[in-house]
Scaffold this motif. Sequence first.
Motif, short mmCIF file in Angstrom:
data_model
loop_
_atom_site.label_atom_id
_atom_site.label_comp_id
_atom_site.label_asym_id
_atom_site.label_seq_id
_atom_site.Cartn_x
_atom_site.Cartn_y
_atom_site.Cartn_z
N ILE A 57 0.83 -1.20 0.00
CA ILE A 57 0.00 0.00 0.00
C ILE A 57 0.87 1.26 0.00
CG2 ILE A 57 -1.83 1.25 1.21
CD1 ILE A 57 -2.60 -1.38 2.55
N PRO A 58 0.78 2.10 -1.04
CA PRO A 58 1.39 3.42 -0.96
C PRO A 58 0.75 4.19 0.20
CG PRO A 58 0.73 2.92 -3.22
CD PRO A 58 0.10 1.88 -2.34
N PHE A 59 1.55 4.91 0.96
CA PHE A 59 1.00 5.58 2.15
C PHE A 59 1.75 6.85 2.47
CE2 PHE A 59 4.66 3.73 4.07
CZ PHE A 59 4.90 4.42 5.26
N GLN A 60 1.09 7.70 3.26
CA GLN A 60 1.75 8.85 3.87
C GLN A 60 1.40 8.82 5.36
OE1 GLN A 60 0.35 11.97 5.16
NE2 GLN A 60 -1.70 11.03 5.08
N SER A 61 2.36 9.19 6.18
CA SER A 61 2.24 8.93 7.62
C SER A 61 1.67 10.09 8.43
CB SER A 61 3.61 8.53 8.19
OG SER A 61 4.54 9.60 8.06
N GLY A 62 1.12 11.12 7.75
CA GLY A 62 0.42 12.18 8.48
C GLY A 62 0.67 13.59 8.00
N ARG A 63 1.81 13.84 7.38
CA ARG A 63 2.16 15.20 7.00
C ARG A 63 1.16 15.78 6.00
NH1 ARG A 63 7.93 15.97 4.37
NH2 ARG A 63 6.98 14.47 2.93
N GLU B 266 -7.99 7.69 -1.70
CA GLU B 266 -7.19 7.75 -0.47
C GLU B 266 -8.09 7.38 0.69
OE1 GLU B 266 -4.35 11.00 1.91
OE2 GLU B 266 -5.60 11.62 0.21
N PHE B 267 -7.54 6.74 1.69
CA PHE B 267 -8.35 6.29 2.81
C PHE B 267 -7.54 6.33 4.10
CE2 PHE B 267 -6.06 2.73 1.11
CZ PHE B 267 -5.69 1.96 2.20
N PHE C 33 -3.27 4.74 -0.12
CA PHE C 33 -3.83 5.00 -1.44
C PHE C 33 -4.07 3.65 -2.14
CE2 PHE C 33 -1.03 8.43 -0.21
CZ PHE C 33 -1.76 9.58 -0.50
N VAL C 34 -5.25 3.50 -2.69
CA VAL C 34 -5.50 2.30 -3.49
C VAL C 34 -4.63 2.39 -4.72
CG1 VAL C 34 -7.21 1.01 -4.82
CG2 VAL C 34 -7.86 2.05 -2.64
N PRO C 35 -3.70 1.44 -4.90
CA PRO C 35 -2.76 1.54 -6.03
C PRO C 35 -3.44 1.34 -7.35
CG PRO C 35 -2.50 -0.56 -4.88
CD PRO C 35 -3.47 0.25 -4.06
N SER C 36 -2.95 2.05 -8.36
CA SER C 36 -3.51 1.92 -9.71
C SER C 36 -2.42 1.45 -10.65
CB SER C 36 -4.07 3.26 -10.17
OG SER C 36 -3.08 4.27 -10.12
#
Length: 231
Positions: free
Chosen positions: A121-127, A154-155, A228-231
Motif C-alpha cells: 500500500i502506498p501511504f503517507q504517515s500524516g504530513r 485515499e483512505f 492509497f488504493v494503487p492503480s
Amino acid sequence: MALISSVCAPAVSGIDWQLDKLRVIIPELQNAKAVCPKFSEEALSGAESILAVPKWRLLASDYNSAVFRIVGVLSEISEWKLNIRCLDQLANPEHLRRSERSERAFDRISAIQPENDFLMIPFQSGRHRRDISARKATEIMEEESRRSLGFHYEFGFGLFEVVIMLFLFPERLARREDLWIYCAGDEAAYNPGRFNHVPTVSFRDGGLRLSFQGNTGAHLDYGVATGFVPS
C-alpha cells in the motif's frame, strides 16, 4: 509545532526487509505470501513509501482481536513504554470498528493483489493530512474521490495499519516533537455504539500513548495517516 520528515523515499525498494521483519516479530506470518506489484507514478505521487500490511485475518478471526494482538506485540518489542488508555475497548466491536471507507479500500486492494497475504500500500504517515480532524480529512478524501470519479482513492489508516507502520518505521514517532497520529480508518466509541471518536497514537511522558479522541478535534500536533488504493 510537531515535526515530521518522510519515513523514506517513495520507492518500492526495501519491501523484502519489511516482510522479513514482520515475519520475525509476528510468528503467524512466517508463511505469508507477498509479491510486490509495479506501481504507476500516479499511485506514488502522494506517497512517502510503500507499506507491507498483512491481512488481519492471518492473525485472528475478527478485526478487534487482530488489533488487540498487534498492540500486544508492540508492547513487547517497542523500546518505548506503552501507555494504552483504551485497552479494554480494543477487543470489543461496540467500541472499535473499521470505517466503511477503509473497508472498501482494503476490498479493492485485495482484488488488485489477489495472491498476496501482505497487501502493498502506498501511504503517507500524516504530513499530508495534518492540522485537520479525522472527520474533516475523511470528508476531503471522499470529495477528491468524487472529483476523480473514483480513480484517486485515499483512505484513512486504522490502528492496525498504524501499528504495523511503527513496527517498520519506529523513528516515525520517537520523540515528543514528532507529529502524532489520528487513525481515521477506524471508528471508536467510549460509550458502546456511539462511534464519534478515533484511535490516536501520541508520544507523551517518554513513551507511546494509545487512546481515543473525538473525530472532530483538530490539533497542530496531529496528522491523519492514510493509504492509497494503487492503480
